[in-house]
Write a protein that holds these residues in place. Structure first.
Motif, mmCIF file in Angstrom:
data_model
loop_
_atom_site.group_PDB
_atom_site.id
_atom_site.type_symbol
_atom_site.label_atom_id
_atom_site.label_comp_id
_atom_site.label_asym_id
_atom_site.label_seq_id
_atom_site.Cartn_x
_atom_site.Cartn_y
_atom_site.Cartn_z
ATOM 1 N N ALA A 189 49.900 3.693 -30.369
ATOM 2 C CA ALA A 189 50.918 4.832 -30.294
ATOM 3 C C ALA A 189 50.455 5.953 -29.962
ATOM 4 N N VAL A 192 49.165 5.350 -26.467
ATOM 5 C CA VAL A 192 49.906 5.079 -25.414
ATOM 6 C C VAL A 192 50.768 6.525 -25.415
ATOM 7 N N TYR A 193 50.941 6.883 -25.814
ATOM 8 C CA TYR A 193 51.455 8.406 -26.307
ATOM 9 C C TYR A 193 50.788 9.512 -26.777
ATOM 10 N N ARG A 194 49.578 9.340 -25.960
ATOM 11 C CA ARG A 194 48.772 10.135 -26.212
ATOM 12 C C ARG A 194 48.566 11.578 -25.947
ATOM 13 N N TRP A 196 51.362 13.117 -26.106
ATOM 14 C CA TRP A 196 52.331 14.336 -26.616
ATOM 15 C C TRP A 196 51.331 15.038 -27.306
ATOM 16 N N THR A 200 54.760 14.868 -32.851
ATOM 17 C CA THR A 200 55.947 13.285 -32.464
ATOM 18 C C THR A 200 55.000 12.551 -32.671
ATOM 19 N N VAL A 201 54.245 12.308 -32.236
ATOM 20 C CA VAL A 201 53.534 10.453 -33.078
ATOM 21 C C VAL A 201 54.077 10.107 -34.226
ATOM 22 N N ARG A 215 66.528 6.617 -25.114
ATOM 23 C CA ARG A 215 65.334 6.039 -23.592
ATOM 24 C C ARG A 215 66.285 5.954 -22.360
ATOM 25 N N ARG A 221 62.529 4.067 -28.467
ATOM 26 C CA ARG A 221 61.745 4.195 -28.349
ATOM 27 C C ARG A 221 60.941 3.826 -29.815
ATOM 28 N N MET A 225 57.938 0.004 -28.894
ATOM 29 C CA MET A 225 56.739 0.389 -29.481
ATOM 30 C C MET A 225 56.568 -0.945 -30.357
ATOM 31 N N GLN A 298 54.155 3.905 -19.768
ATOM 32 C CA GLN A 298 55.167 3.647 -20.644
ATOM 33 C C GLN A 298 55.695 1.985 -20.689
#
Length: 305
Positions: A189, A192-194, A196, A200-201, A215, A221, A225, A298
């Motif tokens: 996570a 992938v969501y670096r 953000w 949020t993570v 989504r 989401r 994941m 994503q």
């Protein structure tokens, strides 16, 4: 013990159905509407009235429900018993009187497919690359499309070395205990969501009691994941490979939506030759792929067939 469950227990397959079973409780009319909007845009139609629709590896059944709401006669199947249970639950909640059949079956089972016949629309979002025999599954899906009908598939993009890394992550996840799985989810996570903010993570990983972010396709989401990190078997493909396979079957390309060479699924809308005169003409699949649109970096949720 059935072979799917045995593979899960051996660590050779992700428990896709368990993830769908958790997700289906989140489905509401808002998510259903997003799925309907997504299906309309994907297929380029306003409705599916009078058409037959096959959902290969139906998972939660959300897109089967969307096809039903658009007027299709729907048949759904999945290899995972918990996925079938989830789809039945969704049908009971949102379409109890629907002409929508749900059963257990595999896209790799020739005997099962022979009993199905053909359909106007065959839909396989994020499914074929989780079967362990992606190209055989693709060929089988083509055989389920009626002449003049549509085949929609989404397949994970081949990123070369990164795809091999993700294969190792997924294999390790399914063969590990809870602590290692948690670490793999957290690390994945963060990667992938670096882009953000870190808060949020943290919310994604630590506070599952809050409503999950919705989504564009009506997905969650968090469940996406889990599916991404655990989704094994795992195969990837390049657009040119898929288009070559489609051409070998005589399929015409109507739409290609890529993930711009990044992480996620490439989407293909294909038409089988034949059917009524005046059907939409296919695009040239040999065209310049670099000019086709992308979906961003994503992961896209998939489920087994």
């Amino acid at each position: 013990m059935d072979s799917n469950l045995l593979q899960v227990r051996r660590g050779d397959r992700f428990a896709f159905g368990r993830n769908w079973k958790s997700f289906v409780g989140l489905v509401d009319e808002g998510r259903v509407q997003r799925a309907i909007d997504s299906l309309r845009a994907t297929l380029g139609v306003e409705d599916l009235a009078g058409r037959t629709f096959l959902d290969v590896g139906c998972g939660s059944g959300l897109f089967s429900l969307a096809a039903h709401r658009l007027g299709a006669r729907v048949h759904s199947f999945d290899v995972d018993a918990e996925a079938v249970e989830s789809a039945v639950r969704l049908r009971h909640t949102f379409a109890p009187d629907a002409s929508w059949t749900i059963e257990r079956g595999s896209i790799l089972d020739a005997g099962h497919l022979a009993r199905l016949g053909t359909f106007d629309v065959v839909y396989a979002w994020g499914v074929l690359h989780h079967t362990g025999a992606m190209w055989r599954a693709f060929d089988a899906a083509v055989g389920l499309v009626t002449p003049g009908g549509l085949l929609f598939v989404s397949l994970y993009n081949d990123q070369g070395r990164q795809s091999r890394m993700w294969t190792a992550v997924k294999r390790r996840y399914n063969r590990s205990g809870p602590m290692t799985r948690g670490a793999l989810i957290a690390g994945s996570a963060a990667y992938v969501y670096r882009a953000w903010p870190l808060v949020t993570v943290a919310r994604l990983l630590q506070d599952q009691t809050r409503p999950a972010p919705v989504r564009a396709r009506g997905m969650s989401r968090w469940h996406d994941m889990l599916d991404w990190v655990g989704g094994y078997p795992f195969e990837v493909s390049k657009p040119e490979q898929v288009l070559a396979r489609a051409r070998a079957h005589g399929l015409g390309l109507l739409l290609l939506k890529t993930c711009a060479g990044g992480l996620g699924c490439n989407e293909y809308l294909l038409r089988r030759p034949g059917g009524s005169p005046g059907a939409q003409e296919p695009m040239d699949p040999a065209g310049d792929l670099a000019h086709l649109g992308g979906t961003g970096d994503q992961p896209s949720q998939g489920h087994p067939g």
